[in-house]
Structures are given as structure tokens and as C-alpha cells.
Design a protein around this motif. Structure first.
Motif, short mmCIF file in Angstrom:
data_model
loop_
_atom_site.label_atom_id
_atom_site.label_comp_id
_atom_site.label_asym_id
_atom_site.label_seq_id
_atom_site.Cartn_x
_atom_site.Cartn_y
_atom_site.Cartn_z
N ARG A 1 0.82 -1.21 0.00
CA ARG A 1 0.00 0.00 0.00
C ARG A 1 0.86 1.26 0.00
N THR A 2 1.94 1.26 0.75
CA THR A 2 2.85 2.40 0.77
C THR A 2 3.51 2.60 -0.59
N ALA A 3 3.91 1.49 -1.22
CA ALA A 3 4.55 1.58 -2.53
C ALA A 3 3.59 2.14 -3.57
N VAL A 4 2.33 1.69 -3.55
CA VAL A 4 1.35 2.17 -4.52
C VAL A 4 1.07 3.65 -4.31
N ALA A 5 0.76 4.03 -3.07
CA ALA A 5 0.44 5.43 -2.79
C ALA A 5 1.63 6.33 -3.08
N GLY A 6 2.83 5.89 -2.71
CA GLY A 6 4.02 6.69 -3.00
C GLY A 6 4.24 6.88 -4.49
N GLY A 7 3.99 5.82 -5.26
CA GLY A 7 4.13 5.95 -6.71
C GLY A 7 3.14 6.94 -7.29
N GLY A 8 1.90 6.92 -6.79
CA GLY A 8 0.90 7.88 -7.27
C GLY A 8 1.30 9.31 -6.98
N VAL A 9 1.82 9.55 -5.78
CA VAL A 9 2.27 10.90 -5.42
C VAL A 9 3.42 11.34 -6.33
N LEU A 10 4.34 10.44 -6.59
CA LEU A 10 5.46 10.77 -7.48
C LEU A 10 4.98 11.14 -8.88
N VAL A 11 3.96 10.44 -9.38
CA VAL A 11 3.41 10.77 -10.69
C VAL A 11 2.93 12.22 -10.72
N VAL A 12 2.17 12.62 -9.70
CA VAL A 12 1.64 13.98 -9.65
C VAL A 12 2.77 15.00 -9.58
N VAL A 13 3.72 14.78 -8.69
CA VAL A 13 4.82 15.74 -8.49
C VAL A 13 5.66 15.87 -9.75
N VAL A 14 6.06 14.74 -10.33
CA VAL A 14 6.94 14.78 -11.50
C VAL A 14 6.23 15.38 -12.70
N MET A 15 4.96 15.03 -12.91
CA MET A 15 4.23 15.57 -14.06
C MET A 15 4.04 17.07 -13.93
N LEU A 16 3.69 17.54 -12.76
CA LEU A 16 3.53 18.99 -12.56
C LEU A 16 4.85 19.71 -12.72
N ALA A 17 5.94 19.10 -12.27
CA ALA A 17 7.26 19.71 -12.43
C ALA A 17 7.64 19.81 -13.90
N LEU A 18 7.35 18.73 -14.68
CA LEU A 18 7.63 18.77 -16.12
C LEU A 18 6.80 19.86 -16.80
N ALA A 19 5.52 19.94 -16.43
CA ALA A 19 4.65 20.94 -17.05
C ALA A 19 5.10 22.36 -16.72
N ALA A 20 5.58 22.57 -15.48
CA ALA A 20 6.03 23.91 -15.09
C ALA A 20 7.35 24.28 -15.76
N ALA A 21 8.22 23.29 -15.94
CA ALA A 21 9.55 23.57 -16.46
C ALA A 21 9.60 23.69 -17.97
N THR A 22 8.64 23.07 -18.66
CA THR A 22 8.68 23.05 -20.13
C THR A 22 7.34 23.53 -20.68
N PRO A 23 7.28 24.72 -21.21
CA PRO A 23 6.00 25.27 -21.69
C PRO A 23 5.48 24.66 -22.98
N ALA A 24 6.29 23.90 -23.70
CA ALA A 24 5.87 23.40 -25.01
C ALA A 24 4.60 22.57 -24.92
N LEU A 25 4.51 21.70 -23.91
CA LEU A 25 3.32 20.86 -23.80
C LEU A 25 2.11 21.68 -23.38
N ARG A 26 2.31 22.64 -22.48
CA ARG A 26 1.18 23.48 -22.04
C ARG A 26 0.62 24.30 -23.19
N ARG A 27 1.47 24.71 -24.10
CA ARG A 27 1.05 25.60 -25.18
C ARG A 27 0.49 24.86 -26.39
N HIS A 28 0.70 23.55 -26.45
CA HIS A 28 0.27 22.81 -27.66
C HIS A 28 -1.24 22.77 -27.74
N ARG A 29 -1.77 23.19 -28.85
CA ARG A 29 -3.20 23.16 -29.09
C ARG A 29 -3.45 23.01 -30.58
N VAL A 30 -4.71 22.68 -30.95
CA VAL A 30 -5.06 22.57 -32.37
C VAL A 30 -6.19 23.53 -32.67
#
Length: 458
Positions: free
Chosen positions: A429-458
Motif C-alpha cells: 500500500r505504501t509503494a502504490v500510494a508513494g508511486g501515485g504521489v510521485l506521478v503527480v509531483v513529477v508531471m507537474l514539475a515537467l509541465a512547469a519547467a517546459t512550456p511546449a506541452l502546455r502551449r500545444h493546441r489545435v
């Protein structure tokens, strides 16, 4: 451990005009008629109103060529799962060892990785319809060989693993061409809908296929599962034969499909931030947040009062069921224009849902969180697929899909190793919950550090 004989990866992505790419709708549509030229405005369709705005968008199925490709996917989505159940069952029957079952899974990984990368380069250098015909035929012949060894009672694990490696190699060659072809069969405005249709039918196959296999084995026997899969693949070959020709769009001299061309694909990714980030988003979600390796332990410990077998079945089915539900409401996807934010948001929701799953002491609450994760995964697949082909030119799409196939197939296997080790060290349970938290933290960090994905639209 589940051992797929053909890794069923959701690579039914499509593309639109955007980034450095070309119009996904250029090329052929319908029965091979010439589609709109690059940059041409698409005909407007009346907006859907009321509940139909949220229901599955089936417009791509009105186009005969795409409908044939989708129908072939629907058939093989179920058929491939019959073989996916039969192979590990047969290996376990022969050896009585789960270790051999796990080894068979790894035996198919290397051929898939190598031939998916090479297959992407081949798909960019020749008629993709021809490549699909050759590879689907090869997969069908391999299924027949699976049937032959089973019905003759050969009982050789070495033969099974060799056939598995060959079939994974054919699938690695097939998947990039199949995915890259979709952008030539539907116009740009229907690409998210086409991607959702393909992903939904694949996820449905992952639920229905194993259930059908379990029902058929006591009635017809294990060898016949291979034969049914082979017959289903004959339908696929016929459907692909009816597709229009899909040669390279660029009128250049014939390209090679070697190591240099594969390396060129990786350089292309590194030079296009939005492509790189779409791959990283999937790696973050799957490697850090896919807890399937811990399902058996959770079923036997945390959810044992519900019945170990019952709990295990629900845990494995919850994510695919959620993905199917997400696909049924794909009408909402066609209206989204900020594809980058859709990817970021869906990965974050995936991480939050996995965290909730890890913290759940109730089986039904845990299954609900996994179903939400499945919905988020469907949204992520749809928009990562659209980004992947919208930001790539047609002559690079095969190689992009080859890399995508490797990421989709390899990510969960790396997650199995990571979560298995973390579960042993810290508890499941700790491993699963910890992995979920890491997903949120790392994805938000990538989004904040690299604007290309945030800006992509059609």
C-alpha cells in the motif's frame, strides 16, 4: 503473471495540422479517394447537442477505409487475448512454475523493442498497407504454429518461447504502420475520435478476451484458442487487403530502413519538445504509477476478506473497464483544443487515483479508484496520440509510432520491477500510494519547467 503473445498496445493514434507536421487528413480517405490537401479547411459538421455531445464520437466509422481498419482491430483485440491466456496457461501446465511464465514474458520483450523501432523506419519507407498485409499474415501463421504444437502434444517450453518471440517481432513491425496509417484515413478534425474508437475497442478486448478464454477452455480445450485467434487474423488480413494504398507522401528516392534512419527518428524527437514531453508523460504515468505487480499481494493480504481470487480479478479488470467507460464518452474529446493540458491533467488525475487506490482499505473503494485511473488513462492515450502525429511529418510518423510502441510495452514491465521491489521494501500500500504521489509531483514539475506541452493546441 500475464504474458501477452501479442502485446496489445493502444497505438491507434492520429494527427492533425500542428507543430512541424503536416495535415493528418492529407492523403487518402474512404475507399482511397484523395483527401483534402495539406492545410485545406475541413467541411463543417453540425454540432451535436444534448447528451450526444458527450457520447462516443463515431464519425470516423462513416469512412469505409477507417471502418475496415477499426473492424480488424476489434476482431484481433479479442482474438489476441485468447492467445495471451493460452500461452502462460500452457507454460504453467508444462512446468508448474510461475518463474517460467515470467521468463516467457521477458522473452517477448526484446524482439518487440527491436522490431518496433525497425518497423517504424520500414513504415516510413514503403507502402504501409503492404507492410500490414505481410505482418498480419506472419502473425496468423505464427498462431497456427502455436495451435500445431499444442494439438500434437509437443510440450516444449523452448518452442513456445521461440514462437512467442517471433510473434512479438511481427507485432513490433505491424504496430507502427497500423498507427501511422490512421492519419491518412480520416481528416484532422476526426483524429481524436478515431483514436478514442481504437483505444476503446482494444481495452474492451482486454476485458472480454480473457473472460471468453476462461469460458472456452473447459468446452473446446486450450489448443483451439490458438486456432480461433488464427481464424480471426484471417479476417484482419482481408480487411487490410481492402484498404487503399498508403505509399510515402514525399516524392523522393526510396529510403532505407536501417540504424541511421532509426537514429534519425530519435534525433527528431529530441528536436521537438512537445513530442519528447508526450513520451515522458507516458513514462512518468506507467513507470511510477502502474501497480499491477502488487495486485496479487494486495489481493492476498489487504483484500483477503473479500476472497483472494475474486479480489484479484476485480483489481486486474478495473483499469480496462474504466478505460472503456472513458471511451464511451469520447464525444467530449473532439471539442478539446488544448491537447497539451488534456495530457497534463489526465496524468495528474491518474496519479491522484493511484494514490487513492493505495490508501484504500475497502476493495470496492480501491476498484473505484482504479476505474477512475482507467478513465484518465483513456484520456491520456487519446491526446498523447493526437499530439504524437500532429507534431510529426508523415515521413516520420512510422518511426514515432515505433518509439511509442516500445514506450507503451516497456513502461509497465519496468513498473513491475520497480513496484515489486518497493512493495517488498515498504509494503504494497505504501509503494502504490508513494508511486501515485510521485506521478503527480513529477508531471507537474515537467509541465512547469517546459512550456511546449502546455502551449500545444489545435
Amino acid at each position: 503473471m500475464h504474458v501477452p503473445t501479442r502485446t496489445v498496445v493502444d497505438t491507434s493514434e492520429s494527427g492533425t495540422t500542428g507543430g512541424s507536421g503536416t495535415t493528418g487528413g492529407s492523403g487518402t480517405t474512404g475507399d482511397g479517394a484523395t483527401g483534402p490537401r495539406a492545410g485545406a479547411p475541413e467541411p463543417r459538421t453540425p454540432p451535436r447537442r444534448g447528451w450526444r455531445r458527450w457520447a462516443m464520437d463515431t464519425r470516423p466509422l462513416r469512412r469505409p477505409a477507417y471502418r475496415r481498419l477499426w473492424a480488424s482491430t476489434a476482431v484481433t483485440a479479442v482474438g489476441s487475448q485468447l492467445t495471451a491466456v493460452a500461452v502462460p496457461q500452457q507454460i504453467y501446465d508444462i512446468t508448474g512454475s510461475s518463474a517460467w511464465v515470467g521468463a516467457a514474458s521477458l522473452a517477448g520483450l526484446l524482439p518487440l523493442v527491436v522490431f518496433a523501432l525497425w518497423g517504424g523506419a520500414i513504415a516510413d519507407s514503403m507502402d504501409r498497407r503492404t507492410l500490414l498485409l505481410v505482418t498480419n499474415t506472419g502473425i496468423a501463421v505464427t498462431s497456427l504454429l502455436f495451435w500445431a504444437q499444442a494439438v500434437t502434444g509437443l510440450e516444449s517450453v523452448a518452442v513456445l518461447m521461440a514462437l512467442l518471440a517471433v510473434q512479438q517481432a511481427f507485432w513490433g513491425l505491424n504496430a507502427p504502420a497500423r498507427s501511422a496509417s490512421i492519419a491518412r484515413l480520416v481528416p484532422g478534425g476526426e483524429l481524436p475520435a478515431a483514436n478514442a474508437l481504437g483505444s476503446t475497442v482494444m481495452q474492451t478486448g482486454q476485458v472480454a478476451g480473457p473472460l471468453l478464454a476462461g469460458a472456452l477452455i473447459p468446452v473446446v480445450g486450450l489448443p483451439e484458442l490458438y486456432l480461433i485467434d488464427a481464424l480471426a487474423l484471417c479476417v484482419t488480413v482481408w480487411a487490410v487487403h481492402r484498404l487503399p494504398a498508403l505509399p510515402p507522401l514525399t516524392a523522393t528516392t526510396a529510403r532505407r530502413a536501417g540504424v541511421r534512419e532509426i537514429a534519425e527518428g530519435f534525433r527528431y524527437i529530441s528536436g521537438h519538445a512537445v513530442l519528447l514531453l508526450s513520451f515522458l508523460a507516458d513514462i512518468v504515468a506507467m513507470v511510477l504509477g502502474m501497480p499491477r505487480a502488487l495486485f496479487p499481494q494486495l489481493a492476498s493480504e489487504t483484500f483477503a476478506p473479500y476472497g483472494e481470487g475474486f479480489a484479484l480479478g476485480l483489481l486486474f479488470a478495473a483499469i480496462p473497464v474504466g478505460a472503456v467507460v472513458g471511451g464511451l464518452f469520447s464525444g467530449a474529446y473532439s471539442r478539446a483544443r488544448r491537447h497539451g493540458w488534456m495530457v497534463i491533467g489526465s496524468v495528474v488525475v491518474w496519479g491522484v487515483a493511484i494514490t487513492g487506490f493505495g490508501l484504500s482499505g475497502s476493495l470496492w473503494l480501491a476498484v473505484a479508484f482504479l476505474a477512475v485511473a482507467g478513465i484518465a488513462d483513456m484520456v491520456s492515450m487519446v491526446f498523447r496520440g493526437a499530439i504524437l502525429l500532429s507534431a510529426a511529418t508523415d515521413e516520420m510518423r512510422g518511426r514515432m509510432q515505433g518509439v511509442f510502441t516500445v514506450v507503451v510495452a516497456g513502461g509497465p514491465r519496468l513498473a513491475d520491477v520497480l513496484h515489486g521491489a518497493a512493495g517488498s521494501a515498504f509494503g504494497p500500500r505504501t509503494a502504490v500510494a508513494g508511486g501515485g504521489v510521485l506521478v503527480v509531483v513529477v508531471m507537474l514539475a515537467l509541465a512547469a519547467a517546459t512550456p511546449a506541452l502546455r502551449r500545444h493546441r489545435v
